[in-house]
Design a protein around this motif. Structure first.
Motif, mmCIF file in Angstrom:
data_model
loop_
_atom_site.group_PDB
_atom_site.id
_atom_site.type_symbol
_atom_site.label_atom_id
_atom_site.label_comp_id
_atom_site.label_asym_id
_atom_site.label_seq_id
_atom_site.Cartn_x
_atom_site.Cartn_y
_atom_site.Cartn_z
ATOM 1 N N UNK A 221 -17.387 3.714 -27.861
ATOM 2 C CA UNK A 221 -15.954 3.577 -27.618
ATOM 3 C C UNK A 221 -15.361 4.919 -27.209
ATOM 4 N N UNK A 222 -14.434 4.893 -26.259
ATOM 5 C CA UNK A 222 -13.687 6.102 -25.927
ATOM 6 C C UNK A 222 -12.248 5.742 -25.593
ATOM 7 N N UNK A 223 -11.370 6.720 -25.783
ATOM 8 C CA UNK A 223 -9.954 6.575 -25.479
ATOM 9 C C UNK A 223 -9.525 7.632 -24.484
ATOM 10 N N UNK A 224 -8.558 7.273 -23.659
ATOM 11 C CA UNK A 224 -7.894 8.226 -22.774
ATOM 12 C C UNK A 224 -6.401 7.940 -22.796
ATOM 13 N N UNK A 225 -5.619 9.013 -22.653
ATOM 14 C CA UNK A 225 -4.170 8.871 -22.602
ATOM 15 C C UNK A 225 -3.656 9.622 -21.381
ATOM 16 N N UNK A 226 -3.038 8.884 -20.463
ATOM 17 C CA UNK A 226 -2.512 9.470 -19.235
ATOM 18 C C UNK A 226 -0.994 9.532 -19.303
ATOM 19 N N UNK A 227 -0.429 10.571 -18.696
ATOM 20 C CA UNK A 227 1.019 10.785 -18.698
ATOM 21 C C UNK A 227 1.565 10.876 -20.115
ATOM 22 N N UNK A 228 0.757 11.457 -21.011
ATOM 23 C CA UNK A 228 1.141 11.555 -22.412
ATOM 24 C C UNK A 228 1.696 12.935 -22.739
ATOM 25 N N UNK A 229 2.278 13.047 -23.927
ATOM 26 C CA UNK A 229 2.801 14.319 -24.422
ATOM 27 C C UNK A 229 1.726 15.402 -24.317
ATOM 28 N N UNK A 230 2.137 16.601 -23.947
ATOM 29 C CA UNK A 230 1.188 17.691 -23.746
ATOM 30 C C UNK A 230 0.435 18.055 -25.022
ATOM 31 N N UNK A 231 0.960 17.677 -26.168
ATOM 32 C CA UNK A 231 0.255 17.974 -27.418
ATOM 33 C C UNK A 231 -1.020 17.156 -27.563
ATOM 34 N N UNK A 232 -1.055 15.958 -26.964
ATOM 35 C CA UNK A 232 -2.261 15.129 -27.048
ATOM 36 C C UNK A 232 -3.324 15.727 -26.145
ATOM 37 N N UNK A 233 -4.485 16.001 -26.727
ATOM 38 C CA UNK A 233 -5.527 16.689 -25.987
ATOM 39 C C UNK A 233 -6.025 15.831 -24.829
ATOM 40 N N UNK A 234 -6.175 16.403 -23.646
ATOM 41 C CA UNK A 234 -6.592 15.629 -22.471
ATOM 42 C C UNK A 234 -8.073 15.280 -22.516
ATOM 43 N N UNK A 235 -8.463 14.329 -21.666
ATOM 44 C CA UNK A 235 -9.849 13.932 -21.572
ATOM 45 C C UNK A 235 -10.197 12.812 -22.537
ATOM 46 N N UNK A 236 -11.465 12.421 -22.526
ATOM 47 C CA UNK A 236 -11.935 11.324 -23.375
ATOM 48 C C UNK A 236 -12.027 11.761 -24.828
ATOM 49 N N UNK A 237 -11.677 10.848 -25.718
ATOM 50 C CA UNK A 237 -11.796 11.082 -27.153
ATOM 51 C C UNK A 237 -12.592 9.945 -27.766
ATOM 52 N N UNK A 238 -13.401 10.265 -28.795
ATOM 53 C CA UNK A 238 -14.366 9.310 -29.332
ATOM 54 C C UNK A 238 -14.226 9.187 -30.845
#
Length: 294
Positions: A221-238
């Motif tokens: 499983x992986x998550x991505x968040x686009x156009x999100x608050x800059x505090x949320x780390x970019x890229x895939x998260x697992x």
């Protein structure tokens, strides 16, 4: 003579319109839509959206096509569906109808749960059952009505919530993608759920029933968040545990979910750069970077 000419003209217009309509016709796709053998919707109605993706004419490119809604009534295990496929784009007499090849997909809108234990989304391939979009059958286009029966399969169920870290709320329009990939060395199956955040939202519940595929070892499983608050780390998260959290940016640390088992009540919270809301592993990573710079 004038009346005769009017009569002949009327016949001509009628012939033209019949010819045009014969080339601008639709044709129907229909069939039975069924739950797995031995399964019935005993708790409530189960509602699915059945849709087509039609070929755009470009190699491998498919766009949105006609769709319908199918309801399996409480206590039943099947229903009949029907939809009109892509209209012919030709209205020129004598020119053949131009019907688009298509893929046939479905997604559960209401009533699916772990107890029902059935696939909630995917595409239909008669020789294999429910598959992902890359393996979907491309049904040929023609001007005849088509009959395609769909029987869903038993599923590996994933349920839970995707969450923003404490203190962060959606501003509206953020795009969150949950991807579940089968573990395979060659062309793994991929299933996705996408969420568009509403203003003030902090959590996104999900439920996915994925086909029980013999050719894989399990799921990642992986998550991505686009156009999100800059505090949320970019890229895939697992996710790193059977419960989901804590999340990681390191794919080598991701949790492996065994096939033919359910993973329920997952809680997956995006990593954030703010030390006040970030899990310990994020803060330790930043500390190590500082030490390396020294």
């Amino acid at each position: 003579m004038k009346a005769f000419r009017i009569f002949i003209q009327s016949i001509g217009w009628l012939t033209l319109m019949v010819s045009i309509n014969s080339h601008a016709q639709t044709h129907t796709l229909s069939g039975n839509f069924s739950l797995p053998n031995g399964v019935s919707s005993t708790q409530s109605d189960v509602i699915f959206r059945i849709y087509t993706l039609t070929s755009t004419g470009e190699a491998g490119e498919f766009g949105t096509g006609p769709a319908t809604v199918a309801t399996i009534s409480q206590g039943s295990r099947s229903t009949f569906y029907s939809l009109n496929l892509q209209n012919s784009t030709s209205t020129v007499p004598g020119q053949p109808a131009n019907y688009a090849p298509f893929k046939l997909g479905f997604e559960c809108l209401q009533g699916c749960n772990v107890d029902l234990q059935t696939t909630t989304q995917g595409f239909w391939k008669p020789a294999a059952g429910v598959v992902d979009s890359t393996r979907a059958e491309v049904f040929p286009a023609n001007s005849s009505d088509l009959a395609i029966n769909i029987t869903l399969g038993n599923a590996d169920f994933f349920t839970g919530s995707v969450l923003f870290p404490g203190g962060l709320v959606a501003q509206g329009g953020e795009a969150i993608t949950l991807t579940i990939t089968g573990s395979s060395f060659n062309n793994p199956p991929v299933f996705e759920r996408q969420f568009t955040a509403a203003t003030g939202q902090t959590a996104w519940p999900f439920m996915l029933g994925l086909p029980r595929i013999n050719g894989i070892g399990g799921w990642n499983i992986k998550l991505r968040c686009s156009a999100c608050d800059q505090q949320i780390l970019p890229g895939a998260q697992y996710p790193t545990t059977a419960a989901g959290d804590p999340m990681t940016l390191d794919i080598a640390l991701q949790r492996f979910f065994v096939k033919f088992q359910n993973a329920t009540d997952l809680s997956m919270t995006f990593l954030a750069a703010d030390p006040a809301s970030a899990p310990a592993e994020t803060m330790l990573g930043a500390l190590f970077l500082l030490l390396e710079e020294d």
